[in-house]
Design a protein around this motif. Structure first.
Motif, short mmCIF file in Angstrom:
data_model
loop_
_atom_site.label_atom_id
_atom_site.label_comp_id
_atom_site.label_asym_id
_atom_site.label_seq_id
_atom_site.Cartn_x
_atom_site.Cartn_y
_atom_site.Cartn_z
N ILE A 1 -12.50 -1.56 -1.81
CA ILE A 1 -13.26 -0.63 -0.97
C ILE A 1 -12.84 0.81 -1.23
O ILE A 1 -13.68 1.71 -1.25
CB ILE A 1 -13.08 -0.98 0.52
N ASN A 2 -11.57 1.05 -1.46
CA ASN A 2 -11.05 2.41 -1.60
C ASN A 2 -11.27 2.92 -3.03
O ASN A 2 -10.81 2.32 -4.00
CB ASN A 2 -9.55 2.41 -1.27
N THR A 3 -11.94 4.04 -3.18
CA THR A 3 -12.23 4.61 -4.51
C THR A 3 -10.98 5.18 -5.18
O THR A 3 -11.00 5.44 -6.38
CB THR A 3 -13.30 5.71 -4.41
N PHE A 4 -9.90 5.38 -4.43
CA PHE A 4 -8.64 5.85 -5.01
C PHE A 4 -8.09 4.86 -6.04
O PHE A 4 -7.41 5.24 -6.98
CB PHE A 4 -7.61 6.07 -3.89
N TYR A 5 -8.43 3.58 -5.87
CA TYR A 5 -7.90 2.52 -6.74
C TYR A 5 -8.90 2.08 -7.81
O TYR A 5 -8.77 1.00 -8.37
CB TYR A 5 -7.50 1.31 -5.90
N ASP A 6 -9.89 2.90 -8.14
CA ASP A 6 -10.92 2.51 -9.10
C ASP A 6 -10.38 2.13 -10.47
O ASP A 6 -10.86 1.19 -11.10
CB ASP A 6 -11.95 3.63 -9.28
N ASN B 1 0.47 3.97 -3.14
CA ASN B 1 0.22 5.40 -2.95
C ASN B 1 1.30 6.27 -3.58
O ASN B 1 1.00 7.31 -4.15
CB ASN B 1 0.06 5.73 -1.47
N PHE C 1 0.80 -1.23 0.00
CA PHE C 1 0.00 0.00 0.00
C PHE C 1 0.83 1.28 0.00
O PHE C 1 0.47 2.23 -0.69
CB PHE C 1 -1.03 -0.03 1.13
N ARG D 1 -9.35 -4.63 0.40
CA ARG D 1 -8.98 -3.25 0.74
C ARG D 1 -8.88 -2.38 -0.52
O ARG D 1 -9.29 -1.21 -0.51
CB ARG D 1 -7.65 -3.25 1.50
N ILE D 2 -8.36 -2.92 -1.60
CA ILE D 2 -8.26 -2.18 -2.86
C ILE D 2 -9.65 -1.88 -3.41
O ILE D 2 -9.92 -0.78 -3.89
CB ILE D 2 -7.41 -2.97 -3.89
#
Length: 137
Positions: free
Chosen positions: A69-74, A42, A38, A66-67
Motif C-alpha cells: 500500500i505504501n508508495t515509499f516501498y515501491d 524506515n 517497519f 502494508r508494504i
C-alpha cells in the motif's frame, strides 16, 4: 549475464544467527523481532527484505499488504524463505508481492532443475543462503 547485488539487505529471522557471521557483511541488518520490521525499513531503507516464513508466521500477510500500500516501498524487493512448497500459500505470497521464494530443499540437496538456486544466487551471496538453511534446521 548481469548479476544484481543489493546494497542494503534486511533479514527478518530468529536469533539463531551468530553475530560473528554478520560482522563480515556491512550491508546486511538482522532483526529478530516482528515489531521492529517497519522501524528498520524506515531507518535502513533496504533494497531487499528476506522474511523467514515460519518465523514471521501469520503476521506476514499483514506486513506484505502494508508494504504494498505504501508508495515509499515501491522499489523494495521481497524474498521469503520457506521450509516446503505449498501451492496455495505460495500463490498468495506471490500475489501479495513476494518477488523470490526460496525453499529449504533447494538449498540442501542439488536439484535437477537448478534454475531457482541459480536465479537466486544472482540476488544474494551464497553464504547468506547457507545461514538461512542452517537456521531452519
Amino acid at each position: 549475464m548481469i548479476r544484481t547485488r543489493y546494497n542494503k539487505v534486511l533479514l527478518v529471522a530468529p536469533e539463531v544467527f551468530p553475530d560473528e557471521l554478520l560482522t563480515d557483511y556491512k550491508n546486511v541488518k538482522h532483526i529478530s523481532s516482528v515489531s521492529r520490521i517497519f522501524p528498520s525499513l524506515n531507518e535502513l531503507n533496504p533494497d531487499l527484505v528476506i522474511f523467514d516464513y515460519e518465523f514471521v508466521g501469520k503476521d506476514l500477510e499483514k506486513i506484505l499488504r502494508r508494504i504494498n500500500i505504501n508508495t515509499f516501498y515501491d522499489k523494495l524487493k521481497i524474498c521469503c524463505y520457506k521450509s516446503g512448497q505449498d501451492e496455495k500459500t505460495d500463490g498468495l505470497l506471490k500475489v501479495l508481492g513476494v518477488d523470490y521464494l526460496i525453499y529449504h530443499e533447494d538449498l540442501v540437496k542439488p536439484s535437477k532443475n537448478k534454475t531457482r538456486v541459480n536465479n537466486f544466487s544472482t540476488v544474494l551471496d551464497t553464504s547468506i543462503l547457507k545461514w538461512i538453511g542452517a537456521a531452519s534446521n
